[in-house]
Design a protein around this motif. Structure first.
Motif, short mmCIF file in Angstrom:
data_model
loop_
_atom_site.label_atom_id
_atom_site.label_comp_id
_atom_site.label_asym_id
_atom_site.label_seq_id
_atom_site.Cartn_x
_atom_site.Cartn_y
_atom_site.Cartn_z
N THR A 62 28.05 55.16 57.67
CA THR A 62 26.70 54.69 57.37
C THR A 62 26.69 53.47 56.46
OG1 THR A 62 26.66 56.31 55.57
CG2 THR A 62 25.66 56.97 57.67
N VAL A 63 27.83 52.89 56.18
CA VAL A 63 27.90 51.71 55.30
C VAL A 63 26.99 50.61 55.83
CG1 VAL A 63 29.97 50.85 56.51
CG2 VAL A 63 29.47 50.05 54.19
N THR A 64 26.26 49.96 54.94
CA THR A 64 25.33 48.90 55.34
C THR A 64 26.04 47.54 55.38
OG1 THR A 64 24.64 48.36 53.08
CG2 THR A 64 23.46 50.16 54.21
N ASP A 65 25.41 46.57 56.01
CA ASP A 65 25.96 45.22 56.04
C ASP A 65 26.13 44.67 54.63
OD1 ASP A 65 25.96 45.32 58.78
OD2 ASP A 65 24.11 44.18 59.03
N GLU A 66 25.15 44.94 53.77
CA GLU A 66 25.21 44.45 52.39
C GLU A 66 26.38 45.09 51.64
OE1 GLU A 66 21.36 43.83 54.16
OE2 GLU A 66 22.48 45.70 53.85
N GLN A 67 26.61 46.36 51.88
CA GLN A 67 27.73 47.04 51.22
C GLN A 67 29.07 46.52 51.72
OE1 GLN A 67 26.49 51.04 52.14
NE2 GLN A 67 25.71 51.40 50.06
N VAL A 68 29.15 46.20 53.00
CA VAL A 68 30.37 45.60 53.53
C VAL A 68 30.68 44.30 52.79
CG1 VAL A 68 31.37 44.42 55.54
CG2 VAL A 68 30.30 46.66 55.81
N GLU A 69 29.66 43.47 52.60
CA GLU A 69 29.86 42.21 51.88
C GLU A 69 30.29 42.46 50.44
OE1 GLU A 69 29.86 39.14 53.16
OE2 GLU A 69 29.60 40.16 55.08
N ALA A 70 29.69 43.46 49.81
CA ALA A 70 30.04 43.77 48.43
C ALA A 70 31.48 44.26 48.33
CB ALA A 70 29.08 44.82 47.87
N VAL A 71 31.90 45.08 49.29
CA VAL A 71 33.29 45.57 49.30
C VAL A 71 34.26 44.40 49.43
CG1 VAL A 71 34.99 46.83 50.68
CG2 VAL A 71 32.77 47.86 50.19
N LEU A 72 33.98 43.50 50.35
CA LEU A 72 34.85 42.34 50.56
C LEU A 72 34.92 41.47 49.30
CD1 LEU A 72 33.74 41.43 54.18
CD2 LEU A 72 36.06 42.07 53.50
N GLU A 73 33.78 41.24 48.67
CA GLU A 73 33.74 40.38 47.48
C GLU A 73 34.51 41.01 46.32
OE1 GLU A 73 30.42 38.72 44.29
OE2 GLU A 73 29.78 39.29 46.31
N ARG A 74 34.27 42.31 46.07
CA ARG A 74 34.94 42.97 44.96
C ARG A 74 36.43 43.11 45.21
NH1 ARG A 74 30.46 47.74 43.49
NH2 ARG A 74 28.64 46.34 43.67
N LEU A 75 36.80 43.39 46.45
CA LEU A 75 38.22 43.54 46.77
C LEU A 75 38.94 42.22 46.59
CD1 LEU A 75 40.44 45.43 47.76
CD2 LEU A 75 39.80 44.82 50.11
N ALA A 76 38.36 41.13 47.07
CA ALA A 76 38.98 39.80 46.94
C ALA A 76 39.15 39.44 45.47
CB ALA A 76 38.13 38.74 47.65
N GLU A 77 38.13 39.69 44.67
CA GLU A 77 38.22 39.39 43.24
C GLU A 77 39.32 40.23 42.58
OE1 GLU A 77 34.43 40.12 41.55
OE2 GLU A 77 33.47 38.33 42.40
#
Length: 447
Positions: A425-440
Motif C-alpha cells: 500500500t506504499v504511496t507514490d509520495e512515500q516511494v519518493e521519500a524512501v529514495l531520498e532518505r536512502l540516498a542521503e
C-alpha cells in the motif's frame, strides 16, 4: 549543580528489554526504538519521532500496519463471539480463509490440493512439508540451495544455507547443498551464465552413480531468496528445476513465506515462471499481520495418518479472519500489479543512483522485494567484477537511515545488502521519500 533530564518511558523500556530478554534478540538491536503507534507505512516511536517502515515485519505486513480492512475483520470476529482457539476443528472463519486462499493459488495447483494448518510460524510449515514428502516417498534426504533461509527449527535449519545460524550446534537432516544462481557473485564465476551452469550441475549430480546423492524426499527452494540477500532466481532456471525434479520423481517444495501475497508483483512468486510445485509453504502475509502458517500440497501426497503433524496453535481464528480479508483486498485492489509497477520504479531509480555512488555494487529484486548490495569499491573485484562486500558500511547506512526516519534491515551473505520490503500500500509520495532518505544515508555513511 547541573540538572540531568529524566529518562523517557521509552528509554526505560529499552533498558528493561536489554536486561530481561535473551542475547539472541535481533531487530531490537538494529532499531533501538519503542513503537507506540503505527498506521500504513508509518511507525511512531515513544519519543514522538516518525519512521517509514521498509521492513514491514520482514514482509508480514502486506497492507502495512493496522489497515482498516484488517482491523474491521478482527473486530467483527471478536464481536461475533466466535471461539478464538479450537485446535483444528472446523469453523466458519477457517472455511472462509481456506476458500480465499484456494481462490488465490496458481492455476493448476489449487484445484487439486490440500492444506495443512501448522504451528503459527513458517518454520513449522517447512518442517511439515519436509515430513510430508518423506512420508510420501519413503526417502529421507533433501536437496537445498546455497543462500537459502527456511527457518530455525531442526529440519528447516538443516536446509538453510547460512553457516552462522547453524553454528555451533549441528542441525539434523541429510541435505545435499546445490548452487543457487546469484549472477552478481556467481558460484561458478560466470555471472549471468551461472543459472545455466547451476541447472547442468544439479542434473548431472543427481544422475551420477558415484555422485554420492541418494534419491531425496524433496527439493526445497525460494523463488527470491530473502534473508540470502534478495536474490531472484531466473524464470528459466526455475523451469529447469521443475523439469529435473519431475523427470526423477522428486517432489518440489517452494517456500513462499516471504514472497507470497503479491510481494514480488505476482500473487505467488512461482507464477512468474509458470511452474506448478508439489507443495507451497506459506506464512507471514497470509495471516494479515497475525501468526498463521500452512503448507498446501497436491492431493496425491496426502498420505499422513491422523496426528502425523499436529500442534496446539493451529486454529488462530483472528489470523484466519485477518488473512482472508488481506488476500481478497490484495486481489481486488490491484496491489499485485502496483507492486510490480512500483518495484520497477524503485529499482530503476536505485540503478541510476548506483551510477554516482560506487559503493552500490548491485541493485536487484522483484516487485516490492528489493536488495541493494553495498561494496568496497577500492577492493579487488572477483571474476564476475563484483567488489568485496562491505558489511560495516551497510551497518552505518542502516543507522543513518534510522536517523532520517527510515527503517531498513540488512541481509545477504555478509549482511551487506539493504533490504527494502515496503507494504504493498506504499504511496507514490512515500516511494519518493524512501529514495531520498536512502540516498542521503548512503552518501553520509560512505564519506
Amino acid at each position: 549543580m547541573a540538572l540531568t533530564a529524566a529518562p523517557s518511558a521509552g528509554d526505560a523500556i529499552l533498558r528493561r528489554q536489554r536486561v530481561r530478554e535473551s542475547a539472541a534478540r535481533t531487530y531490537a538491536r538494529s532499531f533501538p526504538i519503542v513503537p507506540v503507534r503505527a498506521h500504513g507505512m508509518t511507525v511512531e516511536g515513544a519519543d514522538g519521532r516518525r519512521y517509514l517502515d521498509c521492513l514491514s515485519g520482514a514482509g508480514t505486513l502486506a497492507l502495512g500496519h493496522n489497515h482498516p480492512t484488517v482491523l474491521t475483520a478482527i473486530r467483527r470476529t471478536l464481536d461475533s463471539g466466535a471461539p478464538l482457539h479450537l485446535l483444528d476443528l472446523a469453523t466458519a472463519e477457517k472455511d472462509d480463509f481456506t476458500t480465499a486462499l484456494f481462490d488465490s493459488l496458481p492455476p493448476g495447483f489449487g484445484d487439486r490440493s490440500r492444506v495443512h494448518f501448522c504451528g503459527p510460524a513458517g518454520t513449522d510449515a517447512v518442517e511439515a512439508a519436509l515430513k510430508l514428502m518423506q512420508t510420501a516417498t519413503g526417502r529421507r534426504g533433501a536437496l537445498a540451495f546455497t543462500g537459502a533461509y527456511h527457518g530455525m527449527t531442526a529440519g528447516a535449519l538443516a536446509v538453510t544455507g547460512a553457516v552462522e545460524v547453524k553454528s555451533p550446534l549441528p542441525s539434523g537432516g541429510e541435505v545435499t547443498r546445490l548452487p543457487y544462481p546469484y549472477a552478481y557473485r556467481c558460484p561458478f564465476g560466470e555471472g549471468a551464465r551461472g543459472a545455466e551452469l547451476s541447472a547442468t550441475y544439479v542434473e548431472r549430480l543427481l544422475d551420477d552413480p558415484s555422485g554420492g546423492v541418494l534419491p531425496p524426499a524433496a527439493m526445497i527452494l525460494e523463488v527470491v531468496q530473502g534473508e540470502g540477500g534478495v536474490v531472484p532466481a531466473p524464470d528459466g532456471w526455475l523451469r529447469e528445476m521443475r523439469r529435473i525434479t519431475t523427470e526423477r520423481g522428486i517432489p518440489l517444495i517452494v517456500d513462499e513465506v516471504q514472497t507470497g501475497v503479491g510481494r514480488t508483483g505476482a500473487m505467488w512468486a512461482v507464477e512468474h515462471s509458470g511452474i506448478v510445485p508439489d507443495a507451497m509453504v506459506l506464512s507471514k502475509a497470509i495471516g494479515g499481520s497475525l501468526p498463521l502458517a500452512v503448507v498446501v500440497y497436491r492431493e496425491e501426497y496426502d498420505g499422513w495418518l491422523p496426528g502425523a503433524h499436529t500442534g496446539t496453535f493451529r486454529g488462530n481464528t483472528l489470523a484466519m479472519a485477518a488473512g482472508a480479508a488481506t488476500l481478497r483486498y490484495v486481489a481486488e485492489h490491484g496491489l499485485v500489479e502496483r507492486a510490480d509497477l512500483l518495484g520497477a520504479r524503485l529499482t530503476g531509480r536505485l540503478d541510476a543512483l548506483k551510477g554516482r555512488l560506487p559503493v552500490i555494487g548491485d541493485v536487484r529484486g522483484r516487485g516490492l522485494m528489493i536488495g541493494v548490495e553495498l561494496v568496497d569499491p577500492s577492493g579487488e573485484p572477483d571474476r564476475c567484477g563484483a567488489h568485496p562486500a562491505d558489511p560495516e558500511l551497510a551497518r552505518r547506512v542502516r543507522a543513518e537511515c534510522l536517523q532520517r526516519g527510515l527503517i531498513v534491515e540488512l541481509g545477504g551473505r555478509h549482511d551487506a545488502v539493504l533490504r527494502l520490503l515496503p507494504p504493498l500500500t506504499v504511496t507514490d509520495e512515500q516511494v519518493e521519500a524512501v529514495l531520498e532518505r536512502l540516498a542521503e544515508a548512503i552518501e553520509a555513511a560512505s564519506r
